[in-house]
Each structure stands twice: as C-alpha cells, then as structure tokens.
Design a protein around this motif. Structure first.
Motif, PDB file in Angstrom:
ATOM      1  N   ASN A   1      64.028 -30.750  69.017  1.00 50.17           N
ATOM      2  CA  ASN A   1      63.212 -30.736  70.238  1.00 50.17           C
ATOM      3  C   ASN A   1      61.808 -30.215  69.963  1.00 50.17           C
ATOM      4  OD1 ASN A   1      62.612 -31.268  72.898  1.00 50.17           O
ATOM      5  ND2 ASN A   1      63.491 -29.379  73.680  1.00 50.17           N
ATOM      6  N   SER A   2      61.493 -28.954  70.268  1.00 46.98           N
ATOM      7  CA  SER A   2      60.128 -28.454  70.097  1.00 46.98           C
ATOM      8  C   SER A   2      59.986 -27.500  68.922  1.00 46.98           C
ATOM      9  CB  SER A   2      59.679 -27.740  71.378  1.00 46.98           C
ATOM     10  OG  SER A   2      60.577 -26.688  71.698  1.00 46.98           O
ATOM     11  N   LEU A   3      60.982 -27.454  68.049  1.00 48.61           N
ATOM     12  CA  LEU A   3      60.967 -26.516  66.932  1.00 48.61           C
ATOM     13  C   LEU A   3      61.120 -27.234  65.590  1.00 48.61           C
ATOM     14  CD1 LEU A   3      63.312 -23.731  68.357  1.00 48.61           C
ATOM     15  CD2 LEU A   3      60.810 -23.683  68.251  1.00 48.61           C
ATOM     16  N   ILE A   4      60.453 -26.693  64.560  1.00 50.81           N
ATOM     17  CA  ILE A   4      60.575 -27.182  63.192  1.00 50.81           C
ATOM     18  C   ILE A   4      60.833 -25.983  62.283  1.00 50.81           C
ATOM     19  CG2 ILE A   4      59.451 -28.438  61.307  1.00 50.81           C
ATOM     20  CD1 ILE A   4      57.554 -29.674  63.320  1.00 50.81           C
ATOM     21  N   TRP A   5      61.719 -26.151  61.308  1.00 51.16           N
ATOM     22  CA  TRP A   5      61.927 -25.143  60.279  1.00 51.16           C
ATOM     23  C   TRP A   5      61.442 -25.700  58.956  1.00 51.16           C
ATOM     24  CZ3 TRP A   5      64.899 -25.874  64.470  1.00 51.16           C
ATOM     25  CH2 TRP A   5      65.260 -24.741  65.230  1.00 51.16           C
ATOM     26  N   ASP A   6      60.705 -24.887  58.192  1.00 48.06           N
ATOM     27  CA  ASP A   6      60.158 -25.384  56.932  1.00 48.06           C
ATOM     28  C   ASP A   6      61.145 -25.183  55.783  1.00 48.06           C
ATOM     29  OD1 ASP A   6      59.940 -22.765  55.988  1.00 48.06           O
ATOM     30  OD2 ASP A   6      57.756 -22.715  56.041  1.00 48.06           O
TER      31      ASP A   6
ATOM     32  N   ALA B   1      48.292 -28.535  54.880  1.00 47.04           N
ATOM     33  CA  ALA B   1      49.348 -27.575  55.192  1.00 47.04           C
ATOM     34  C   ALA B   1      50.201 -27.304  53.955  1.00 47.04           C
ATOM     35  CB  ALA B   1      50.219 -28.092  56.326  1.00 47.04           C
ATOM     36  N   THR B   2      50.673 -26.086  53.842  1.00 43.79           N
ATOM     37  CA  THR B   2      51.491 -25.700  52.687  1.00 43.79           C
ATOM     38  C   THR B   2      52.961 -25.519  53.031  1.00 43.79           C
ATOM     39  OG1 THR B   2      50.921 -23.379  53.071  1.00 43.79           O
ATOM     40  CG2 THR B   2      49.557 -24.610  51.509  1.00 43.79           C
ATOM     41  N   ALA B   3      53.308 -25.634  54.311  1.00 43.41           N
ATOM     42  CA  ALA B   3      54.703 -25.566  54.744  1.00 43.41           C
ATOM     43  C   ALA B   3      55.233 -26.982  54.924  1.00 43.41           C
ATOM     44  CB  ALA B   3      54.816 -24.785  56.050  1.00 43.41           C
ATOM     45  N   PHE B   4      56.428 -27.241  54.404  1.00 45.60           N
ATOM     46  CA  PHE B   4      57.025 -28.569  54.447  1.00 45.60           C
ATOM     47  C   PHE B   4      58.195 -28.588  55.427  1.00 45.60           C
ATOM     48  CE2 PHE B   4      54.548 -28.726  50.709  1.00 45.60           C
ATOM     49  CZ  PHE B   4      54.357 -30.062  50.363  1.00 45.60           C
ATOM     50  N   ALA B   5      58.197 -29.559  56.328  1.00 43.47           N
ATOM     51  CA  ALA B   5      59.266 -29.663  57.311  1.00 43.47           C
ATOM     52  C   ALA B   5      60.601 -29.936  56.626  1.00 43.47           C
ATOM     53  CB  ALA B   5      58.959 -30.776  58.300  1.00 43.47           C
ATOM     54  N   ASP B   6      61.621 -29.180  57.027  1.00 47.95           N
ATOM     55  CA  ASP B   6      62.968 -29.372  56.486  1.00 47.95           C
ATOM     56  C   ASP B   6      63.930 -29.891  57.545  1.00 47.95           C
ATOM     57  OD1 ASP B   6      64.958 -28.932  54.278  1.00 47.95           O
ATOM     58  OD2 ASP B   6      65.799 -27.562  55.781  1.00 47.95           O
ATOM     59  N   ARG B   7      63.827 -29.358  58.767  1.00 49.90           N
ATOM     60  CA  ARG B   7      64.635 -29.848  59.879  1.00 49.90           C
ATOM     61  C   ARG B   7      63.908 -29.547  61.178  1.00 49.90           C
ATOM     62  NH1 ARG B   7      67.942 -25.725  62.253  1.00 49.90           N
ATOM     63  NH2 ARG B   7      67.713 -23.736  61.147  1.00 49.90           N
ATOM     64  N   ALA B   8      64.304 -30.252  62.241  1.00 51.07           N
ATOM     65  CA  ALA B   8      63.620 -30.076  63.525  1.00 51.07           C
ATOM     66  C   ALA B   8      64.573 -30.351  64.675  1.00 51.07           C
ATOM     67  CB  ALA B   8      62.412 -31.003  63.617  1.00 51.07           C
TER      68      ALA B   8
ATOM     69  N   LEU C   1      53.008 -21.316  64.983  1.00 51.14           N
ATOM     70  CA  LEU C   1      52.686 -22.311  66.013  1.00 51.14           C
ATOM     71  C   LEU C   1      51.829 -23.407  65.407  1.00 51.14           C
ATOM     72  CD1 LEU C   1      52.548 -23.284  69.009  1.00 51.14           C
ATOM     73  CD2 LEU C   1      50.461 -21.895  69.207  1.00 51.14           C
ATOM     74  N   ILE C   2      52.262 -24.640  65.519  1.00 53.75           N
ATOM     75  CA  ILE C   2      51.489 -25.784  65.036  1.00 53.75           C
ATOM     76  C   ILE C   2      50.592 -26.257  66.170  1.00 53.75           C
ATOM     77  CG2 ILE C   2      51.587 -28.121  64.098  1.00 53.75           C
ATOM     78  CD1 ILE C   2      54.399 -27.417  63.053  1.00 53.75           C
ATOM     79  N   LEU C   3      49.278 -26.181  65.957  1.00 60.11           N
ATOM     80  CA  LEU C   3      48.271 -26.475  66.971  1.00 60.11           C
ATOM     81  C   LEU C   3      47.194 -27.340  66.341  1.00 60.11           C
ATOM     82  CD1 LEU C   3      47.522 -25.612  69.934  1.00 60.11           C
ATOM     83  CD2 LEU C   3      46.142 -23.783  68.896  1.00 60.11           C
TER      84      LEU C   3
END
Length: 430
Positions: A31-36, A22-29, A382-384
């Motif tokens: 419940n069911s959402l993540i922002w890169d 993956a090329t997107a890095f998690a920055d914050r999250a 969507l992460i699947l």
C-alpha cells in the motif's frame, strides 16, 4: 543483497543518465509503505511518480496478474488478439469523456501514447504542426522531448529536436501568466509561427505534472476547445499523471466539462504494470491505414488484466471520493503551513493532486530548499518529490488508499523538517 552491495553494482553497470541518485533499494512494498534491502521502512509520498493511486500491490490487481500468468503472457495482439485488450478498450471507451463514439489504442508508456496521439492527429487532419505549453511534460522520446515545455534534464544532451512543434504560455498567475495572457500568446503563435491550416493539434495537460501541479481553469480549457473548433485543430489532453482518480475525478478534464478529441493516459492505469492508452473519437482513431499503429508489447495481456482489476477497485472502494477527501486533508494542512512558515507559498490542489512551493527570504523560488526538504524527508523514512519550472515545488502523490496514521506520520516529518530548515513565523519573530 543489501543496499551497499546493490549500489556497487549500480555504479559499475547502470548508465549514469539512467541511474537513481537514491542509495536505498526497494525490497518489498505494501500500500503506502516500502522496505529497502536493509529492512528500513519508508512512507511513499511519490507513488512511483503517480503510478500507485491505489497503492503498492493491491490484492485484487496482484491476483488478476497471477491469474493471467497462468493463461497467456504474450502473443502480440496484432498477431493473435486476446480478450483483455478488447475488454480494456471497451471499458475505456465507456468512461473516457472524448467527443462522440470512442475507439482505443493500447501501448506501453505515457511517451508512447503521446507519440501515437500526434501520429493519429496528423493522419486525421493531414496537417503537421503541434502546439504545446510552457511547463508541459509529455515524455522522453524525441517527439515528446520536443513537446516538453522544459529543457533540462530531458533534452539537454540530445541534439536537435523534431520540428513543427510550437509553444504557448500555460496559465500560471502565480508566475505572471494569466488566463488572458496565455490565450493571447496562443493566438499569437497561430498568427506568427503555426498557421492554423497547417496545425494538427493543440496538446496540453489539464493539470501540469512535472511543470508544478497547476490546474488550468475550466474557462481556459473551454477557450482551447473553441479555438480548436474554429480552426479544425484537434484538442489532445494528456492525462498521464492527472488521470485515474488523482484529482477526485477519473480524469482531470471532467472538472471542466470539456470533451477533447483525443486523450492519453498511463501511470495509475494498471497500478504498476506497464500500459498506456490513446482514446479518441472513432473517425480520428480510424484515420490511418491498416497496421499503421501498434507495437510488439502494446497492450500486454498481463497489463490488460491489471487495468481491468484497477477499474473494478475504483468502483468497489469509492476511490474517487477517497481522493477528494485526501485532497481536503492536504489542503487543510498546507493552509496551516502557509501561515506558520514564510517559505511555504502557493498551496494548491485538485483532489489529491496537491503541491506547495518554497521561496527564499526575498520571495524568489528556492529549489535549494525543496532539495533540502526532500533530502531530510528521505533520511527520516519519507519518499518525497519536488518538481516545477523552478524546481521549488513539493508535490504529493501518495496512494489515495494511504492509511490515516501513515499519512499523519509522513506529514509530521515534513512539518518538523520545515521547522528545522526555516523556522516558524512565531519563532522567527520571538
């Protein structure tokens, strides 16, 4: 730093075998959402591979971790024990359905739990052999790689695996292995390879995880229990992925009424903090000598605090009922997709541990379609995840606490992607 900068660092410094594609890095999250790192929003249908059944950063868990950080971060519980470890042991002993009175050992990961379960079984029985099943996944350490029922990518590059590990067929009628055939193969293993008097344990997942989200029939699990009892073999149930509410019960084995001798658990046990457990009948858990089990970070005070908070959340927020309700929604949507898309086959779920498969026009497993669906979903936020022996299974591990509107948004992405990839039956015949 943004995604591009972080990818440069990844390419330079992270080992290829451990690096994410993956090329997107998690920055914050939340419940069911993540922002890169670039601010893009993602819906999380993976849950850190089944770790986030109560969502990212549940407030009660976050607060428990913060409170523990103000007291003790580490002592090594074998040097100086602390309340959290024994309280987690008490809680798990009360709720895990093993035979008789239970005792508990805490470690750090699912693989470490399985390693120690085998050690305990060998100490308790004085035997060496371990029997596992095709499609099973138990970890990435050497013993657990030997136990896995799938070679690539876990064991392909690492030489000879430990011995005394044997394998039978898991019951997956969709792929030609009936319950009767699975039991026949197991009994044949006991005749031809693993003498019962030398066999310490039979290890299985009540629902295959990486193997494709197939649930073992209750009757099959009862037969395994009978075979173990007949030969004095220990039954070890791996609930690392299926445990902590994923199937609508706290543990998947509860659907069958079977009581194993040992159970392993991890993943959603602490909502993102690293911890795992082996829970077993007291006489088995006490079979090895003093200081024979443990580890420097085993049962971290911070992870124990998170685990206790998770168990409170299950009671306060009716997580098991929510898991079952989520599973019902997924099953209903899968049924519509099966009718609409020729490629969608074998929809299934136990609670919210849900999956379907993708086949090609010849009716054969189509891992390329699964890969394409996951790619299209990621591009649309969507992460699947896919899984399965043939790589064609789409699995669903979104938080049980996912909001209805976010669930629908994610399912619409999948539906629209399937329409673009394979077309509906109606449009195909028009």
């Amino acid at each position: 730093m943004n995604n591009a900068q972080l990818n440069e660092l990844k390419e330079r410094y992270v080992a290829k075998g451990a690096a994410s594609p993956a090329t997107a890095f998690a920055d914050r999250a939340e419940n069911s959402l993540i922002w890169d790192a670039d601010g893009k929003r993602f819906i999380d249908f993976a849950g850190g591979i089944g770790v986030l059944n109560i969502g990212h950063r549940h407030p009660k868990v976050v607060q428990a971790v913060k409170d523990q950080l103000d007291k003790v971060m580490h002592t090594c519980q074998t040097v100086m024990p602390y309340e959290g470890y024994v309280k987690v042991a008490e809680k798990l002993a009360q709720v895990v359905p093993v035979r008789g009175d239970a005792k508990v050992m805490l470690v750090n990961s699912g693989a470490e739990a399985l390693e120690n379960a085998v050690k305990i079984a060998r100490a308790a029985t004085g035997r060496n052999n371990v029997i596992c099943f095709d499609g099973g996944y138990h970890g990435r350490t050497f013993m657990t790689m030997a136990m896995n029922g799938k070679v690539a990518p876990y064991a392909s590059d690492f030489g000879t695996m430990p011995g005394c590990v044997f394998r039978a067929g898991y019951p997956v009628p969709e792929h030609g292995i009936s319950e009767e055939e699975s039991i026949r193969r197991l009994k044949m293993v006991l005749k031809t390879d693993a003498n019962p008097r030398d066999t310490a344990a039979i290890v299985l997942e009540p629902v295959l995880g990486e193997g494709g989200f197939y649930a073992a029939p209750a009757s099959f699990l009862r037969k395994i229990r009978e075979i173990c009892d007949e030969h004095g073999i220990m039954m070890i149930v791996d609930e690392v992925q299926s445990g902590f509410g994923r199937t609508g019960k706290l543990f998947a084995i509860e659907h069958s009424g079977v009581e194993p001798d040992l159970m392993t658990m991890a993943k959603s046990m602490a909502a993102g903090m690293p911890i795992s457990a082996i829970v077993g009948t007291d006489k088995h858990m006490d079979a090895s000598g003093a200081n024979s089990l443990g580890g420097t970070y085993a049962g971290s005070p911070v992870s124990c605090a998170a685990t206790l908070a998770v168990l409170e959340v299950f009671e306060e927020e009716n997580i098991l009922a929510r898991s079952q309700a989520l599973g019902d929604k997924l099953a209903a949507r899968f049924a519509k997709w099966e009718q609409r898309f020729d490629a969608v086959v074998y929809p299934r779920n136990l609670g919210s541990m849900a999956a379907f498969e993708l086949n090609n026009e010849q009716g054969e497993p189509a891992p390329e379609l699964a890969g394409e669906l996951c790619k299209r979903a990621r591009e649309q936020g969507l992460i699947l995840l896919s899984c399965g022996m043939f790589g064609n299974t789409i699995r669903f591990l979104m938080p049980v606490t996912i909001e209805d509107e976010i669930l629908e948004e994610g399912m619409a992405i999948i539906e629209n992607s399937l329409e673009a990839m394979v077309g509906s039956k109606a449009s195909a015949t028009a």
